[in-house]
Design an enzyme around this catalytic site. Structure first.
Site, PDB file in Angstrom:
ATOM      1  N   CYS A  68     -21.144   3.377 -23.965  1.00 16.28           N
ATOM      2  CA  CYS A  68     -22.457   4.037 -23.887  1.00 16.28           C
ATOM      3  C   CYS A  68     -22.849   4.255 -22.424  1.00 16.28           C
ATOM      4  CB  CYS A  68     -23.507   3.197 -24.606  1.00 16.28           C
ATOM      5  SG  CYS A  68     -23.165   2.957 -26.353  1.00 16.28           S
TER       6      CYS A  68
ATOM      7  N   TYR B  20      -3.135  -2.345 -11.736  1.00 20.45           N
ATOM      8  CA  TYR B  20      -4.590  -2.223 -11.544  1.00 20.45           C
ATOM      9  C   TYR B  20      -5.208  -1.443 -12.701  1.00 20.45           C
ATOM     10  CZ  TYR B  20      -3.413  -3.819  -6.873  1.00 20.45           C
ATOM     11  OH  TYR B  20      -2.927  -4.553  -5.825  1.00 20.45           O
TER      12      TYR B  20
ATOM     13  N   GLU C 101       4.817  -6.097   0.881  1.00 19.99           N
ATOM     14  CA  GLU C 101       4.167  -6.649  -0.315  1.00 19.99           C
ATOM     15  C   GLU C 101       3.643  -5.530  -1.220  1.00 19.99           C
ATOM     16  OE1 GLU C 101       1.001  -8.904   1.378  1.00 19.99           O
ATOM     17  OE2 GLU C 101       2.236 -10.647   1.798  1.00 19.99           O
TER      18      GLU C 101
ATOM     19  N   GLY D  46       2.610  -3.575  -4.614  1.00 21.98           N
ATOM     20  CA  GLY D  46       2.206  -3.943  -5.966  1.00 21.98           C
ATOM     21  C   GLY D  46       2.246  -2.723  -6.864  1.00 21.98           C
ATOM     22  N   ARG D  47       1.268  -1.829  -6.672  1.00 18.80           N
ATOM     23  CA  ARG D  47       1.162  -0.599  -7.470  1.00 18.80           C
ATOM     24  C   ARG D  47       2.457   0.204  -7.446  1.00 18.80           C
ATOM     25  NH1 ARG D  47      -3.913   1.748  -8.217  1.00 18.80           N
ATOM     26  NH2 ARG D  47      -4.605   0.659  -6.336  1.00 18.80           N
TER      27      ARG D  47
ATOM     28  N   GLY E 134       0.783  -1.228   0.000  1.00 21.07           N
ATOM     29  CA  GLY E 134       0.000   0.000   0.000  1.00 21.07           C
ATOM     30  C   GLY E 134       0.811   1.273   0.000  1.00 21.07           C
TER      31      GLY E 134
END
Length: 402
Positions: free
Chosen positions: A352, A381, A274, A276-277, A238
Site C-alpha cells: 500500500c 542485495y 572484495e 559481492g554483487r 564495487g
C-alpha cells in the site's frame, strides 16, 4: 538471459509456490571460476557476504575464493557455522566491543580498523587476552588493516553508484589522522599488515584499475615514510553490475591483466579484492506472477504477487529492474483476461505505497494476468535487504539449483 534450469523450474512452479527466488548454483560456480582464473596469483579474492549470505551461496563459492568478508558479529557467526575453514576478514564502520571480542575469539584472518578509537579499543582487548597454547611466536593475537578514506581527485569516482570514500563519509580514517595510528600501540599484540580502501561501487574495469593504482601507490609511500612493510593492500570491491544492460559483464580479464601489472610494480605486496554483487548478482532470479493488469490515467499497470518487500533492489537503487515475461496459456475465469499489448507498462507490487514499483513504464510486447515474470540480477542485495515484515505478506520460496 534466463538460464535453462531456472526457466524450466519457473514454468513448473504452481501459484502456491510463488513468489520464489531461484538460484543457479552451477552458473554461480562457473562464474566464480572464471573470475578466479582471470586474477593473478598474488591477488586474493574475498567474497563480501553482505551481498547474499545464504548458506547455499557460501558453500558454492567456498572452493573458488580466498576468503569471506563480513561486516557484523552476526555475519561472522553465520560464516563460521557455514564454512568454518574459510578465512574471514572482519570489517564494518561501527564495530561494538562485543563484536571485537568475538572476532578475537573466533580468530579471524584480518580485522579492518576504521578509526583511532576502534584501534585503541581493539589493542586494549587484545592486550588482555591470555596467550593461546601454541600461539604465534610474535605474541600477536590479531592481524589488522587500517581502512583509509583516501582522496581520489575530482573525477576519479565519476559514474560510481555508491561512494564510501574520496569525500567526507563515515568510513575509515582521514589520511592526516592515519599517522597517529603508526606504529601500532606498544604492547597491543596487534600486527599491522597493510591498508584497506574500499572507495566506491559500480565502477567499470578501467576506473577500478585507476583506483587500485592510487590506493596501492599511496599506501606504499605511507609505509615507506614510516619504515613499515606494506604486506597487503585491500583495494575493495564495487565492480560494476549494469542493471540497464544485464547481458553486459564486468571485464574481469582486462581487470586481472591490469592487477597483474600493478602487482609487478609492487613486489612483496599481496593485493586483495572484495566483490559481492559482481559475483552473485547474476545467479539469482525473483519469479512471480501477474495478479492483474489495469489502467490509470491512460497508463498500464501490472500488479504482481510480491513486490519490493521481497526485492528491494530497484527501490534502493532507483532503477527499473530487468525482467522477462514468461507467458502462461489458459485463463480459468469467465471474464476477459486483463492484459496490455505493445505498450509501456509499470510493474508494481502488493504494498500500500506508490513506492512499491519494480520497473516503471517499460515497453512490453504482451503481459497478462496469470503470466509470470522473472526478474534477473536478483542474486545480491535483494531478499536480504528487503523490508520483509511490512503488511505481513508471506515470504517467498527459495530454490537452489545444481
Amino acid at each position: 538471459m534466463i538460464t535453462e534450469p531456472v526457466a524450466a523450474l519457473a514454468g513448473d512452479l504452481t501459484e502456491d509456490d510463488l513468489p520464489a527466488y531461484l538460484y543457479d548454483l552451477e552458473a554461480l560456480a562457473a562464474h566464480a571460476r572464471t573470475v578466479r582464473a582471470a586474477l593473478p596469483g598474488r591477488v586474493e579474492l574475498y567474497y563480501a557476504v553482505k551481498a547474499n549470505p545464504a548458506p547455499e551461496i557460501l558453500t558454492a563459492l567456498a572452493p573458488h575464493v580466498s576468503g569471506f568478508e563480513v561486516a557484523s558479529g552476526g555475519e561472522l557467526t553465520h560464516v563460521r557455522q557455514t564454512a568454518p575453514e574459510v578465512p574471514v576478514a572482519f570489517g564494518g564502520p561501527g564495530k561494538t566491543e562485543a563484536e571485537l571480542r568475538l572476532a578475537l575469539d573466533r580468530g579471524v584472518h584480518r580485522i579492518h580498523v576504521e578509526s583511532e578509537s576502534e584501534l585503541r579499543l581493539l589493542a586494549q582487548l587484545a592486550a588482555r587476552r591470555p596467550a593461546p597454547p601454541g600461539g604465534r611466536a610474535d605474541g600477536c593475537v590479531a592481524d589488522v588493516l587500517l581502512r583509509v578514506n583516501l582522496p581520489t581527485g575530482a573525477r576519479a569516482l565519476d559514474g560510481a553508484a555508491l561512494t564510501m570514500g574520496g569525500r567526507p563519509t563515515p568510513f575509515g580514517l582521514d589520511p592526516d589522522r592515519l599517522a597517529g595510528c603508526l606504529p601500532l600501540p606498544a604492547g597491543s599484540r596487534l600486527r599491522l599488515r597493510g591498508i584497506h580502501a574500499h572507495l566506491a561501487s559500480g565502477l567499470d574495469a578501467p576506473a577500478q584499475l585507476e583506483l587500485a593504482e592510487r590506493i596501492t601507490s599511496w599506501a606504499r609511500e605511507l609505509t615507506d615514510r614510516h619504515g613499515l612493510p606494506l604486506e597487503e593492500a585491500n583495494i575493495g570491491g564495487g565492480m560494476q553490475v549494469d542493471y540497464t544492460h544485464p547481458e553486459r559483464r564486468f571485464d574481469w580479464a582486462g581487470y586481472g591483466a591490469g592487477l597483474a601489472a600493478l602487482a609487478d610494480r609492487h613486489p612483496g605486496t599481496v593485493l586483495r579484492i572484495e566483490p559481492g554483487r559482481a559475483l552473485t548478482g547474476y545467479c539469482g532470479w525473483y519469479v512471480t506472477d501477474v495478479l492483474d493488469v489495469r489502467y490509470s490515467g491512460g497508463e498500464a499497470f501490472a500488479v504482481l504477487r510480491g513486490g519490493t518487500h521481497h526485492l528491494r533492489t530497484p527501490a534502493a537503487k532507483q532503477h527499473d529492474h530487468p525482467f522477462t515475461v514468461l507467458p502462461r496459456d489458459g485463463w480459468r475465469h469467465p471474464w476477459p483476461r486483463p492484459g496490455a499489448h505493445g505498450e509501456p507498462v509499470t510493474l508494481a507490487g502488493q504494498l500500500c505505497t506508490p513506492k512499491d514499483v519494480l520497473a516503471r513504464r517499460v515497453p512490453v510486447d504482451r503481459i497478462r494476468a496469470g503470466d509470470r515474470v522473472a526478474f534477473a540480477l536478483a542474486g545480491a542485495y535483494a531478499w536480504n535487504i528487503s523490508h520483509h515484515a511490512f503488511l505481513m505478506h508471506p515470504a517467498p520460496a527459495f530454490y537452489f539449483l545444481g
